[in-house]
Design a protein around this motif. Sequence first.
Motif, PDB file in Angstrom:
ATOM      1  N   LEU A   1       0.838  -1.211   0.000  1.00 35.47           N
ATOM      2  CA  LEU A   1       0.000   0.000   0.000  1.00 35.47           C
ATOM      3  C   LEU A   1       0.869   1.256   0.000  1.00 35.47           C
ATOM      4  O   LEU A   1       0.601   2.211  -0.751  1.00 35.47           O
ATOM      5  CB  LEU A   1      -0.924  -0.014   1.221  1.00 35.47           C
ATOM      6  CG  LEU A   1      -1.808   1.236   1.412  1.00 35.47           C
ATOM      7  CD1 LEU A   1      -2.667   1.501   0.187  1.00 35.47           C
ATOM      8  CD2 LEU A   1      -2.670   1.087   2.666  1.00 35.47           C
ATOM      9  N   TYR A   2       1.892   1.266   0.821  1.00 33.86           N
ATOM     10  CA  TYR A   2       2.825   2.404   0.894  1.00 33.86           C
ATOM     11  C   TYR A   2       3.462   2.658  -0.469  1.00 33.86           C
ATOM     12  O   TYR A   2       3.495   3.793  -0.966  1.00 33.86           O
ATOM     13  CB  TYR A   2       3.892   2.068   1.943  1.00 33.86           C
ATOM     14  CG  TYR A   2       4.955   3.117   2.193  1.00 33.86           C
ATOM     15  CD1 TYR A   2       4.685   4.480   2.126  1.00 33.86           C
ATOM     16  CD2 TYR A   2       6.246   2.721   2.552  1.00 33.86           C
ATOM     17  CE1 TYR A   2       5.673   5.416   2.387  1.00 33.86           C
ATOM     18  CE2 TYR A   2       7.235   3.646   2.824  1.00 33.86           C
ATOM     19  CZ  TYR A   2       6.950   4.989   2.739  1.00 33.86           C
ATOM     20  OH  TYR A   2       7.930   5.917   3.002  1.00 33.86           O
ATOM     21  N   ARG A   3       3.947   1.601  -1.105  1.00 33.09           N
ATOM     22  CA  ARG A   3       4.574   1.729  -2.413  1.00 33.09           C
ATOM     23  C   ARG A   3       3.574   2.214  -3.467  1.00 33.09           C
ATOM     24  O   ARG A   3       3.904   3.055  -4.314  1.00 33.09           O
ATOM     25  CB  ARG A   3       5.159   0.377  -2.847  1.00 33.09           C
ATOM     26  CG  ARG A   3       6.408  -0.055  -2.085  1.00 33.09           C
ATOM     27  CD  ARG A   3       6.757  -1.506  -2.421  1.00 33.09           C
ATOM     28  NE  ARG A   3       7.950  -1.978  -1.751  1.00 33.09           N
ATOM     29  CZ  ARG A   3       9.176  -1.920  -2.247  1.00 33.09           C
ATOM     30  NH1 ARG A   3       9.367  -1.392  -3.450  1.00 33.09           N
ATOM     31  NH2 ARG A   3      10.210  -2.396  -1.568  1.00 33.09           N
ATOM     32  N   TYR A   4       2.349   1.694  -3.406  1.00 35.29           N
ATOM     33  CA  TYR A   4       1.374   2.079  -4.431  1.00 35.29           C
ATOM     34  C   TYR A   4       0.919   3.525  -4.256  1.00 35.29           C
ATOM     35  O   TYR A   4       0.722   4.245  -5.239  1.00 35.29           O
ATOM     36  CB  TYR A   4       0.170   1.136  -4.420  1.00 35.29           C
ATOM     37  CG  TYR A   4      -0.736   1.350  -5.617  1.00 35.29           C
ATOM     38  CD1 TYR A   4      -0.240   1.204  -6.918  1.00 35.29           C
ATOM     39  CD2 TYR A   4      -2.073   1.706  -5.467  1.00 35.29           C
ATOM     40  CE1 TYR A   4      -1.053   1.410  -8.026  1.00 35.29           C
ATOM     41  CE2 TYR A   4      -2.886   1.909  -6.572  1.00 35.29           C
ATOM     42  CZ  TYR A   4      -2.368   1.767  -7.845  1.00 35.29           C
ATOM     43  OH  TYR A   4      -3.170   1.982  -8.952  1.00 35.29           O
ATOM     44  N   LEU A   5       0.761   3.957  -3.019  1.00 32.39           N
ATOM     45  CA  LEU A   5       0.419   5.364  -2.779  1.00 32.39           C
ATOM     46  C   LEU A   5       1.500   6.276  -3.343  1.00 32.39           C
ATOM     47  O   LEU A   5       1.218   7.295  -3.969  1.00 32.39           O
ATOM     48  CB  LEU A   5       0.237   5.610  -1.280  1.00 32.39           C
ATOM     49  CG  LEU A   5      -1.037   5.040  -0.646  1.00 32.39           C
ATOM     50  CD1 LEU A   5      -0.945   5.096   0.874  1.00 32.39           C
ATOM     51  CD2 LEU A   5      -2.277   5.781  -1.132  1.00 32.39           C
ATOM     52  N   ARG A   6       2.750   5.911  -3.141  1.00 33.37           N
ATOM     53  CA  ARG A   6       3.856   6.694  -3.697  1.00 33.37           C
ATOM     54  C   ARG A   6       3.853   6.626  -5.222  1.00 33.37           C
ATOM     55  O   ARG A   6       4.141   7.613  -5.900  1.00 33.37           O
ATOM     56  CB  ARG A   6       5.179   6.179  -3.128  1.00 33.37           C
ATOM     57  CG  ARG A   6       5.363   6.523  -1.668  1.00 33.37           C
ATOM     58  CD  ARG A   6       6.580   5.847  -1.054  1.00 33.37           C
ATOM     59  NE  ARG A   6       7.789   6.036  -1.832  1.00 33.37           N
ATOM     60  CZ  ARG A   6       9.004   5.765  -1.385  1.00 33.37           C
ATOM     61  NH1 ARG A   6       9.161   5.291  -0.158  1.00 33.37           N
ATOM     62  NH2 ARG A   6      10.068   5.950  -2.148  1.00 33.37           N
TER      63      ARG A   6
END
Length: 578
Positions: free
Chosen positions: A128-133
């Motif tokens: 999720l963190y990577r996709y938000l970025r």
Amino acid sequence: MGSLLLNLKCYKPLTLFRFSPLLHSFQTIQFGPHSHRSFKLNNNKRRLFRCLSSSSHPVIDGKSVSQTDSDIPVSQSTQLWLYNTMSRKRELFKPKVEGKVGMYVCGVTAYDLSHIGHARVYVTFDVLYRYLRHLGYEVCYVRNFTDVDDKIIARANELGEDPISLSRRYCEEFHQDMVDLRCLSPSVEPRVSDHMPHIIDMIKQILENEFAYKVDGDVYFSVDKFPEYGQLSGRKLEDNRAGERVAVDSRKKNPADFALWKSAKEGEPFWESPWGPGRPGWHIECSAMSAAYLGHSFDIHGGGMDLVFPHHENEIAQSCAACNCSHISYWIHNGFVTIDSEKMSKSLGNFFTIRQVLELYHPLALRLFLIGTHYRSPINYSVVQLESASERIFYIYQTLHDSENVLSQHDAATLKDSVPPDTINTINKFHNDFMASMSDDLHTPVVLAALSDPLKTINDLLHTRKGKKQAMRLESLAALEKIIRNVLTVLGLMPKGYSEVLQQLREKALKRAKLSEGHILQKIEERNVARKNKDYEKSDVIRKDLAAVGIALMDSPEGTTWRPAVPLALREQQVAPN
């Protein structure tokens, strides 16, 4: 939260504060009222540490620490839908501040090595963190350590070790597990022992707002004072029972009341407070630390499904009791890892540590296994699933490695800027499938399935007679490899180098098969001789014997090679992906 909370005073969040690595140098940790053990938290050098709304990176002493591992394309117009446990439905993600996201994920209680249930939590939120970025958001990701807890004290007493020292050691072990699993470091990793002033301040505010009461040095939250209690879990107050970190205590006004502060006991670490020496309850720590770094109102709060009740339910109650403007937009929870349909957990004793699994399987194979099921669904741990993930990840990297080798033999400057229409269609379809699936509540299994087409196209271009003759073949290979590489980066599956990870995967396969590479090469030579002598029966026996232990032989005009594969006995147990 209704008129009940309108006149409450707010506990003030710390958007900027200074602390030493162990926080306030004047603070003293002591052990038990009758113990002579104590130590001071001293550090003369103070450090500036804060989450900046304009950066997803931690800022230490005014310097930004970058952790970007790839040049990932940005798309801010994509609509992201996430399942919200509070509303029990998928919701369109809209951050409170445009372009910026505050995310808090409950971390481990550091008293032992982490198991693969923990791995699933932190891989899920890393994705999720990577996709938000990837979507262009600036993310402040906070993930805490619980380093003061009943379980830590019990384990420390069992080992004859200092509780804080034991917890610090297991925090470092956890960090190593996260590095192995390719999880990016959060922006901030606060620890309970470093934030006692903030916890005490929040408890004082809850008491002042009359949502808690004191009993003989303990402080309890009164659930009867908070009518909305149960809104996250859907539980009714009368259904709640004491237990599971909610101690049975006849002094409570309601059995479901939970501790905000626990008075000191013999031999336990304690901190001074207005209610006497003691330590915080389990739930208050996350409310205080999330408020300290993200404020009372932020976007995402996450964790495993087991935290919905009581931990997150209690967090909501105490945060709102401390400040009536407290509000989390999205509560996100991942499903359990199960063994024989029973939740994996340390308390049940049916768990495998991350280290145990990584003895035989590559970390990227474990990561692929974990994201091969949708994050909210239960995932059943099994050897066949891990073997299948190992085989699949090897195929992905071998395909990209072969493509890289062909491209390295040509000057990139000579490649044309265009690619054939068929390749463009394959790339566009894969990109669209990736964006649509990830934006639909992080449907990673669909993305992994969508990888098949571009990988097959690469293999056709590399190995088939027709593919080798295709116009602009090299341009197609370069374009396909780039889109796959970018998607793997968002999924956290991109290795540092293909050759290195392929060798590591082979070594793990050899260890599982209890064979050496020399033995396999000897068997390949024996099989070559048998084939030359037209002894096909012996040739087949050698192939089958190796396949039985997960070693597949691959024949080509250049000779015979081997690769890891699902052992024959397990192949029959393989099930379709979720």
